[in-house]
Scaffold this active site. Sequence first.
Site, PDB file in Angstrom:
ATOM      1  N   PRO A   2       0.837  -1.196   0.000  1.00  0.00           N
ATOM      2  CA  PRO A   2       0.000   0.000   0.000  1.00  0.00           C
ATOM      3  C   PRO A   2       0.874   1.249   0.000  1.00  0.00           C
ATOM      4  O   PRO A   2       1.837   1.348   0.766  1.00  0.00           O
ATOM      5  CB  PRO A   2      -0.790  -0.137   1.304  1.00  0.00           C
ATOM      6  CG  PRO A   2      -0.806  -1.604   1.585  1.00  0.00           C
ATOM      7  CD  PRO A   2       0.522  -2.118   1.104  1.00  0.00           C
ATOM      8  N   GLU A   3       0.553   2.198  -0.871  1.00  0.00           N
ATOM      9  CA  GLU A   3       1.340   3.424  -0.946  1.00  0.00           C
ATOM     10  C   GLU A   3       0.646   4.533  -0.156  1.00  0.00           C
ATOM     11  O   GLU A   3      -0.395   4.318   0.472  1.00  0.00           O
ATOM     12  CB  GLU A   3       1.591   3.785  -2.409  1.00  0.00           C
ATOM     13  CG  GLU A   3       2.334   2.652  -3.125  1.00  0.00           C
ATOM     14  CD  GLU A   3       2.932   3.018  -4.475  1.00  0.00           C
ATOM     15  OE1 GLU A   3       3.258   4.198  -4.702  1.00  0.00           O
ATOM     16  OE2 GLU A   3       3.087   2.111  -5.322  1.00  0.00           O
ATOM     17  N   LYS A  52       3.830   6.120   4.516  1.00  0.00           N
ATOM     18  CA  LYS A  52       3.246   4.785   4.640  1.00  0.00           C
ATOM     19  C   LYS A  52       2.983   4.396   6.093  1.00  0.00           C
ATOM     20  O   LYS A  52       2.601   3.256   6.362  1.00  0.00           O
ATOM     21  CB  LYS A  52       4.169   3.754   3.991  1.00  0.00           C
ATOM     22  CG  LYS A  52       4.398   4.004   2.499  1.00  0.00           C
ATOM     23  CD  LYS A  52       5.361   2.989   1.910  1.00  0.00           C
ATOM     24  CE  LYS A  52       5.633   3.274   0.437  1.00  0.00           C
ATOM     25  NZ  LYS A  52       6.548   2.286  -0.156  1.00  0.00           N
ATOM     26  N   ARG A 183      12.750  10.719  11.224  1.00  0.00           N
ATOM     27  CA  ARG A 183      13.444   9.919  10.203  1.00  0.00           C
ATOM     28  C   ARG A 183      12.726   9.922   8.869  1.00  0.00           C
ATOM     29  O   ARG A 183      13.298   9.494   7.857  1.00  0.00           O
ATOM     30  CB  ARG A 183      13.600   8.474  10.685  1.00  0.00           C
ATOM     31  CG  ARG A 183      14.482   8.311  11.901  1.00  0.00           C
ATOM     32  CD  ARG A 183      14.885   6.854  12.094  1.00  0.00           C
ATOM     33  NE  ARG A 183      13.728   5.997  12.344  1.00  0.00           N
ATOM     34  CZ  ARG A 183      13.272   5.686  13.553  1.00  0.00           C
ATOM     35  NH1 ARG A 183      13.854   6.201  14.631  1.00  0.00           N
ATOM     36  NH2 ARG A 183      12.245   4.870  13.697  1.00  0.00           N
ATOM     37  N   ASN A 226       6.317   1.498  -5.566  1.00  0.00           N
ATOM     38  CA  ASN A 226       6.660   1.069  -6.922  1.00  0.00           C
ATOM     39  C   ASN A 226       5.850   1.766  -8.007  1.00  0.00           C
ATOM     40  O   ASN A 226       6.378   2.177  -9.046  1.00  0.00           O
ATOM     41  CB  ASN A 226       6.446  -0.445  -7.045  1.00  0.00           C
ATOM     42  CG  ASN A 226       7.748  -1.200  -6.950  1.00  0.00           C
ATOM     43  OD1 ASN A 226       8.787  -0.631  -6.628  1.00  0.00           O
ATOM     44  ND2 ASN A 226       7.703  -2.491  -7.237  1.00  0.00           N
TER      45      ASN A 226
END
Length: 329
Positions: A2-3, A52, A183, A226
């Site tokens: 999942p993006e 994400k 981060r 992706n």
Amino acid sequence: MPEGHSVHRIARQFERNFVGHPIAVSSPQGRFAEGAAEIDGLEMRRAMAVGKQMFLEFDGGAWLRVHLGLYGAWDFAGEILVDPTIASANGRMGQTNQRGTDPIYDDAGENSLASIGAPRRARAHVRMSEQTRGLSDDGDEWPPPVVGQVRARLMTAVTCADLRGPTACAVESVEQVEAVLDRLGPDPLVGDPAENEERFVSAVRRRGVAIGQLLMDQSVVSGIGNVYRAEMLFRANLDPHTPGRLVPTDTVRQLWHDWSRLLAIGVDTGQMMTMDDLSVDEWRAAMASRDDRHWVYHRAGLPCRVCGTEIVLEEMQARKLYWCPTCQR
């Protein structure tokens, strides 16, 4: 995997259905039993997505951090308050024809209201409304039965959310959450837009790493996977192997603005729509099928939609990369 758009949609569902309510938290699978006990019965105060990762804040300074990873998903059941700007009829979230009023259904069953995350068939029954109603009038079983391996179950009096297959599911302190956020790279939907853009440009331009790798680096930019990686590089006519420091600053800024636009479309529609200027029929086809939604992704061996060159599939850091060697040079 999942993006970013899916995680923002999940956070939006929690914001509308769980924030402001005491939450019953359990771990039917048992692997999250200790964490569930820490937040069981507490009121949820906030739901937030960054890239994400999703963060759910509870009373007392406890946070539930969830990263879906490759296979994670949330299944919703019960009474769902749906944002009318992103919801279509018949229980599917966001798969609506923006050029008309008819609902569009994705042939892979992904991004439905009942299950958001890794593509899967929805297992839970969802009743959709803009005002909550009782659950007993139609005889539905409540709470819904646990099906399969459920890492965490979150419940209000009328809504249930089951988490399956996440990479991370942990109760963390404010300090731990802040360390994670520090981060992460910028997310177009979180924070100051101008500051985010400058952070992204700086992170790309100082690195000698291939831009195709940098876009997938969550410390450089949050939420890209992706699909969006391949599509953004094609839309920018950019060779994926170009070192970040050699990508012109204007092109890096173009990538950032394109990501901002595509992410917003993904959140609104529930689909990673990356093609522009479609006719009504083309839009409907693209909403219904991934094969009509993208320029290069999942098109290995097929002719480029622009130049006719065969789309190449290769691996970059063990992830599939689709690109056109003629348009992207």
